[in-house]
Design a protein around this motif. Structure first.
Motif, short mmCIF file in Angstrom:
data_model
loop_
_atom_site.label_atom_id
_atom_site.label_comp_id
_atom_site.label_asym_id
_atom_site.label_seq_id
_atom_site.Cartn_x
_atom_site.Cartn_y
_atom_site.Cartn_z
N GLN A 1 0.62 -1.57 0.03
CA GLN A 1 0.06 -0.15 0.06
C GLN A 1 1.17 0.88 0.04
OE1 GLN A 1 -3.86 -0.23 0.37
NE2 GLN A 1 -3.25 -1.67 -0.66
N GLU B 1 -3.43 3.62 -1.02
CA GLU B 1 -3.72 2.97 -2.06
C GLU B 1 -3.16 1.54 -2.62
OE1 GLU B 1 -4.92 5.76 -4.83
OE2 GLU B 1 -4.15 7.91 -3.35
N GLU C 1 -9.36 -1.34 -8.63
CA GLU C 1 -9.50 -1.44 -6.61
C GLU C 1 -9.78 -1.86 -5.79
OE1 GLU C 1 -9.70 3.04 -6.06
OE2 GLU C 1 -7.53 3.25 -6.65
#
Ligand code: AMP
Ligand code: MG
Length: 531
Positions: free
Chosen positions: A179, A193, A483
């Motif tokens: 991440q 993210e 995602e």
């Protein structure tokens, strides 16, 4: 036994690495690097990396069997975890003018070059990982890239290739399995993210900023070395370096840049960050960041929120900014040429060439046989005014316009519905509607003068006016699905965008104008440099 199309059969010839001065210091701490074109730096290993997508055509171009791209070994190599033998990783040192101001040393802050492959046709392809960890040029940032911006670069650079716009390419898109923290709009709301890596490919990633940096430091011998290298490897037809050859080289860069911008204008592409460090010396589209596709035709539109105040990089400003960037390059190579009159005339010539190329491009977008001064200058101006006045989808407008029929008796009320699907508003103001109808009549008259069969003209128009472009909201939808763990929309977009000029049955959803919900949505209409 490995086949000639396997990963192990790739042939490396790392000319940038072997021919240009290297930084003697080997570590990836952020620092100023003096008198070197690059620093040796290893990509960070990502043992949990996994493949999201790859480009079959790019693999074939490199001489790789596409099935190789589906192996675990491919993921290990192109996540930077286990580079192939023959790869010599490094980050290049460059500077640049950002938003009109000299920014000093920038460099590959999150890009690591792997080396150059010579394919079976003898062509050179430099490979570069974007997002594989810190380099001496990372400054205050982390050297990583997030999935959202990597999806955008991967899809768009390949789409541009199929649109016939000069561009860097993309071989693969991987998630790193880690991440990354990002504050998307620089407003104090950071979040974690997924990290990702794109493997980009181009004959060379040299930018205007590579030359600017050494001249700014008064290291003209290195500027010269870099120019001589660039000419030897990428402009060999110019011959042995001399002042005349340098000038001719600059002229060629002006021409390829003019062509590049014309192509952007043709398809409605807005780069968004035309800093000199994002200008390719080969006239390629490079560094896909907060770019966008024109939806309603608005020359003042910029997708980049960082640029919202000045609109320096708006659609309609791109040709002028490219010329400003070329001027910075001219200043950087001036010490090798010492002839400002000749450099100025090359810059003026850029403008002339661009104006003619834009005119020819509009002539073909409108399906006209030749540009006719008396009538067509006004026809183009009137069209641009109309497109601006009424919120009109640029892509759909030109596709629907091709359906006009020259032998049908022109009744203005028949003409308008032809292009109605391109309008964002359901009802158009009466004055604007009259203006467009008048234009359509002028256009029809002009087509009658050419007197070509409708089908022939339509075919010509559809070959230069794409139906499918990577609309901002489509990229955003694909990102949101990715995602959430689903990559099927990325794969479908990849396929559709391979044939952007041909109507594809069942793919209508990818040719629709922007839905209302996407008009002010982050990512779909507003983007920042954060990636
Ligand atoms: P760009 O706006 O992407 O053209 O980047 C401008 C400069 O910032 C280049 O030198 C990039 O390498 C650097 N840069 C951008 N994002 C990062 C990042 N996440 N980590 C390190 N350097 C970065
Ligand atoms: Mg950049």
């Amino acid at each position: 036994m490995s086949s000639i199309y396997s990963l192990d059969a790739l042939k490396f010839d790392n000319s940038f690495y072997n021919k240009l001065p290297a930084d003697p210091v080997i570590n990836n701490n952020s620092r100023l690097v003096n008198a070197a074109c690059y620093s040796k730096v290893a990509p960070m290993p990502f043992p949990k990396a996994s493949l999201v997508a790859f480009s079959r055509d790019m693999a074939l171009e490199l001489g790789l069997n596409p099935t190789e791209c589906m192996t675990q070994r491919f993921t290990e190599i192109f996540s930077g975890t286990h580079p192939l033998s023959g790869m010599q990783p490094f980050a290049t040192c460059y500077g640049g003018h950002q938003f009109g101001n000299w920014a000093g040393q920038l460099g590959d802050g999150r890009a690591i070059n792997l080396g150059e492959i010579i394919n079976k046709k003898g062509q050179r392809w430099a490979l570069q990982l974007k997002g594989s960890g810190p380099t001496p040029y990372s400054r205050h940032a982390d050297g990583f890239a997030v999935l959202r911006s990597s999806v955008r670069e991967f899809l768009c650079s390949e789409a541009m290739h199929y649109l016939r716009v000069p561009t860097t390419r993309a071989l693969s898109l991987l998630t790193t399995g880690t991440q990354v923290e990002r504050d998307m709009f620089y407003d104090g709301h950071s979040k974690m993210e997924p990290g990702a890596i794109v493997c980009r490919a181009a004959p060379s990633f040299i930018r205007f900023g590579n030359f600017e940096l050494f001249t700014s430091r008064n290291q003209i011998d290195i500027t010269k070395q870099l120019v001589d290298y660039t000419i030897e490897y990428f402009f060999p037809h110019l011959g042995k370096p001399s002042k005349e050859v340098y000038l001719q080289w600059f002229n060629e860069i002006c021409l390829s840049t003019a062509r590049l911008i014309t192509e952007w204008m043709r398809v409605g592409f807005v780069h968004g960050v035309m800093n000199t460090d994002n200008m390719s010396i080969l006239g390629l589209t490079i560094d896909y960041g907060p770019y966008g596709w024109l939806e309603d035709y608005d020359p003042a539109w910029t997708p980049n929120t960082t640029d919202a105040g000045g609109r320096r990089y708006a659609y309609g400003k791109q040709a002028e900014i490219a010329q400003w960037n070329l001027l910075q390059l001219a200043n950087a190579i001036y010490p090798l040429i010492e002839d400002s009159t000749a450099l100025e005339s090359a810059l003026e010539n850029y403008k002339k060439v661009y104006d003619i190329a834009w005119r020819d491009m509009m002539t073909s977008k409108l399906g006209l046989l030749n540009f006719e001064h008396e009538s067509d200058e006004i026809l183009f101006q009137d069209l641009v005014r109309n497109l601006k006045n009424t919120e009109t989808d640029m892509t759909l407008f030109f596709r629907h316009l091709s359906n006009i029929e020259i032998n049908k008796d022109a009744n203005t009320d028949d003409l308008l519905p032809l292009i109605q699907p391109a309008f964002y508003a359901k009802e158009i103001e009466p004055d604007a509607a009259n203006d467009i109808k008048t234009w359509l009549l002028q256009y029809l008259k002009r087509l009658k003068k050419d007197d070509r069969p409708d089908a022939v003209r339509r075919q010509q128009m559809n070959a230069v006016n794409p139906l499918y472009v990577l609309r901002n909201y489509l990229a955003q939808e694909a990102i949101e699905q990715a995602e959430a763990g689903s990559y099927s929309m990325i794969h479908e977009l990849q396929e559709v965008l391979k044939n952007p000029y041909e109507e594809q049955a069942g793919k209508e959803r990818y040719a629709e104008k922007r839905p209302d919900w996407a008009k002010h949505k982050a990512g779909a209409s507003m983007l920042s440099c954060s990636s």
